[in-house]
Write a protein that holds these residues in place. Sequence first.
Motif, PDB file in Angstrom:
ATOM      1  N   PRO A  32       0.800  -1.228   0.000  1.00  0.00           N
ATOM      2  CA  PRO A  32       0.000   0.000   0.000  1.00  0.00           C
ATOM      3  C   PRO A  32       0.838   1.286   0.000  1.00  0.00           C
ATOM      4  O   PRO A  32       1.965   1.296   0.485  1.00  0.00           O
ATOM      5  N   ASP A  61      -5.765   2.543   1.085  1.00  0.00           N
ATOM      6  CA  ASP A  61      -6.227   1.377   0.328  1.00  0.00           C
ATOM      7  C   ASP A  61      -6.000   1.658  -1.160  1.00  0.00           C
ATOM      8  O   ASP A  61      -6.936   1.788  -1.949  1.00  0.00           O
ATOM      9  N   SER A 167      -0.359  -2.340   7.040  1.00  0.00           N
ATOM     10  CA  SER A 167      -1.595  -1.562   7.004  1.00  0.00           C
ATOM     11  C   SER A 167      -1.624  -0.640   8.229  1.00  0.00           C
ATOM     12  O   SER A 167      -0.769  -0.735   9.100  1.00  0.00           O
ATOM     13  N   LEU A 332      -6.424   1.915   4.877  1.00  0.00           N
ATOM     14  CA  LEU A 332      -6.308   0.453   4.916  1.00  0.00           C
ATOM     15  C   LEU A 332      -5.960   0.039   6.337  1.00  0.00           C
ATOM     16  O   LEU A 332      -4.879   0.338   6.846  1.00  0.00           O
TER      17      LEU A 332
END
Length: 334
Positions: A32, A61, A167, A332
């Motif tokens: 990401p 995300d 994340s 995310l």
Amino acid sequence: MPLRSYSKQNAVDAIIKKKKYPITEIAIAQAPVNIALIKYWGKRNEELHLPANDSLSIALDLKTTTILSQASKEDEILLNGVALSENNPFYERTAAFLSLFRPSSNFFFRVETKNEVPTAAGLASSASGFAALVLALNQFLGWEASTQDLSILARLGSGSAARSLFSGFVRWHKGKLDKGEDSYGIHLPDTLSELHFGVLLNATESKKISSNKAMLQTKETSPIYKTWTNQAHLDLATLLRSIEEKNIPLLGQTAERNSLFMHATMQTAWPSICYWNEKTIVALQNVWKAREQGLTVFCTMDAGPNVKLLYPKKEEKSVLALFPSLWCIPLLWE
Ligand code: PMV
């Protein structure tokens, strides 16, 4: 060996003890984009990308996908479907990084990189790019390396890539050790699903000065650089507290001031560096005006003209009414 000559290759060899041939024909990995709320700006070691201060980011995300296989005569590097020539800066940077891992000098890689964001527009595509590349190499060459080690390896490609393996909220420790074994990203378990994020895309062309070069120029010439590292340290503590308290106004205020401070250090460098354009300044003033009118909205900016907005979910409608071109990107968390 004197430390001054401790190279990226030495740092790689400390983790990957023996050069390996592929164990699979193709490897696919994703990582990401991360946006720093406490910025990394300036290094304590240029070669190893060891930062002068801890930084803290959130993951978006929005991902980079990397497909890795073997090439026959030379490295083949494709960015968003386009094959790059050998003198393209992205090609040069990627091929130099790959050379740290070649099983033999006549082994070449084929790297296909797809970004969901414009490359080099201050949206940290190099971070997700190097993180995805390291994850793909881990599969391709069967390293079975820990996430901590992969974060260290990604850091050697681009500093902020150390944070793109995870994340959610991620803290990248500057570490104290000369060789950087203690400088990697760590996932923070807290979540803050009320926090929303959007980008005002003020330009999509590549930046004129690389962040590596700009950081060094800032560190060497800005009279307020020393104050920056001290303030970043204090800001980090405040930001951690804001996460713990789920306090979005405190988080937003801390991130905005930290980002403005980072830009102040580069604007006071000589020659002065400014990544902003006219639209950046208009957006900034609109954010400040919106706050005067009672809206909870804050901003952060990286090495580019784009302005990123942070606000609580419940304000999204009002934020979109004021900034209709805002590109809302989900965060995310896992
Ligand atoms: O990792 P680099 O060399 O692309 O530097 C990133 C610098 C900033 O995006 C401006 C700040 C950060 O912490 O991501």
